[in-house]
Scaffold this motif. Sequence first.
Motif, mmCIF file in Angstrom:
data_model
loop_
_atom_site.group_PDB
_atom_site.id
_atom_site.type_symbol
_atom_site.label_atom_id
_atom_site.label_comp_id
_atom_site.label_asym_id
_atom_site.label_seq_id
_atom_site.Cartn_x
_atom_site.Cartn_y
_atom_site.Cartn_z
ATOM 1 N N THR A 1 0.823 -1.216 0.000
ATOM 2 C CA THR A 1 0.000 0.000 0.000
ATOM 3 C C THR A 1 0.854 1.262 0.000
ATOM 4 O O THR A 1 0.346 2.354 -0.230
ATOM 5 N N SER B 1 -8.800 -4.665 -5.472
ATOM 6 C CA SER B 1 -9.066 -3.627 -4.484
ATOM 7 C C SER B 1 -8.465 -4.026 -3.137
ATOM 8 O O SER B 1 -8.225 -5.211 -2.875
ATOM 9 N N LEU B 2 -8.225 -3.038 -2.282
ATOM 10 C CA LEU B 2 -7.646 -3.316 -0.971
ATOM 11 C C LEU B 2 -8.550 -4.239 -0.158
ATOM 12 O O LEU B 2 -8.065 -5.123 0.564
ATOM 13 N N THR B 3 -9.876 -4.058 -0.288
ATOM 14 C CA THR B 3 -10.818 -4.921 0.441
ATOM 15 C C THR B 3 -10.668 -6.378 0.017
ATOM 16 O O THR B 3 -10.629 -7.281 0.861
ATOM 17 N N THR B 4 -10.558 -6.618 -1.287
ATOM 18 C CA THR B 4 -10.391 -7.980 -1.786
ATOM 19 C C THR B 4 -9.069 -8.561 -1.320
ATOM 20 O O THR B 4 -8.985 -9.746 -0.953
ATOM 21 N N LYS B 5 -8.024 -7.745 -1.314
ATOM 22 C CA LYS B 5 -6.717 -8.215 -0.840
ATOM 23 C C LYS B 5 -6.783 -8.625 0.624
ATOM 24 O O LYS B 5 -6.179 -9.621 1.037
#
Length: 328
Positions: free
Chosen positions: A67, A229-233
């Motif tokens: 990130t 996306s960060l959520t999926t990661k």
Amino acid sequence: MIPLLLTLPISVLAGAGHDHGGHSEHGLIDCEAIQLEEYTLQTHIYGVFIILAVSAIGIFGSIWLGTKKSNSVATALQLVKMFGIGIIAGTAWIHLLPHAFEKFSSPCLPESMSRYGISFVGLFGLIAAFLVQLLEVGSSRHNHSIHAHEEQVLPIEDKDSTEVTHLQHSSIIGTYVLEFGILTHSLVIGLTLGVCPDDGFTTLLIALAFHQLFEGMALGSLIATTVLSLTTKIYLGLLYPLTTPAGIVIGILVRESFNENAGAAIVTQGILGSLSSGILIYTTYCSLMGDEINHHSGFKGYSPIFKVTCFLMMYLGAAAMAVLALWA
């Protein structure tokens, strides 16, 4: 071709259910369950949380690193990724394959499977690799149809962006497949730790803690470099630290009845190890080394010194897994 390959293990497995495993009924080999002499429940529960914490640190540390947007962080992440590729290759060749060979060469293997024996390792590994390739081809075909119109309307100088999109899509599919193979393997090693008696528990716990840390770093670095996306990661990251502890809990619950010498247990672990090794070997050479090194324009643009450093990190990752094989 794959249906033909599947007919052999299916036909043999159908008969395996009627075997008692090995030759114990003839009195030649004892395939009965080994009674646990020393087993401290509290220590094993501690192991659940230790593995959970170490696994989470490994995978989320790499995802967090991804990130951060700076040249130094990008360099560090690339080196972690190369180290991770070595970890995954070492896991497949040094941990999964020998374990699968051990299971399919066991004297307690059901008699209906003993004739084919260790060849099952290659068979199931081959089937797994073929299935992964079909998945990638089918997914790429779907992705190509989505972007076909874009390619037609893009000016010539913008065609490269579509090439990048295809590469990114391939990276995502490869990461999904890789995680599936790692999670399957993690569940098995968790079960092994859960039923391990006290005399070998501490050594195995320490070895598996390092194993989970390194493997988490490897998987996390690959997840971090995808365009998800960060959520999926984060969701993908959560699956990894939870799987091995889940296996430990299962092992704790079945410790009194679990028989690692039972034919069904041997066959199940052998098949899972073979499938996981096939997935990891295919992913290592086709998706990771192929896409990230051989055919990656960014890697080709690195300086010779940095390329050498990347390869050394990859070899170091494989060496780390080779050393861990002394204990787990």
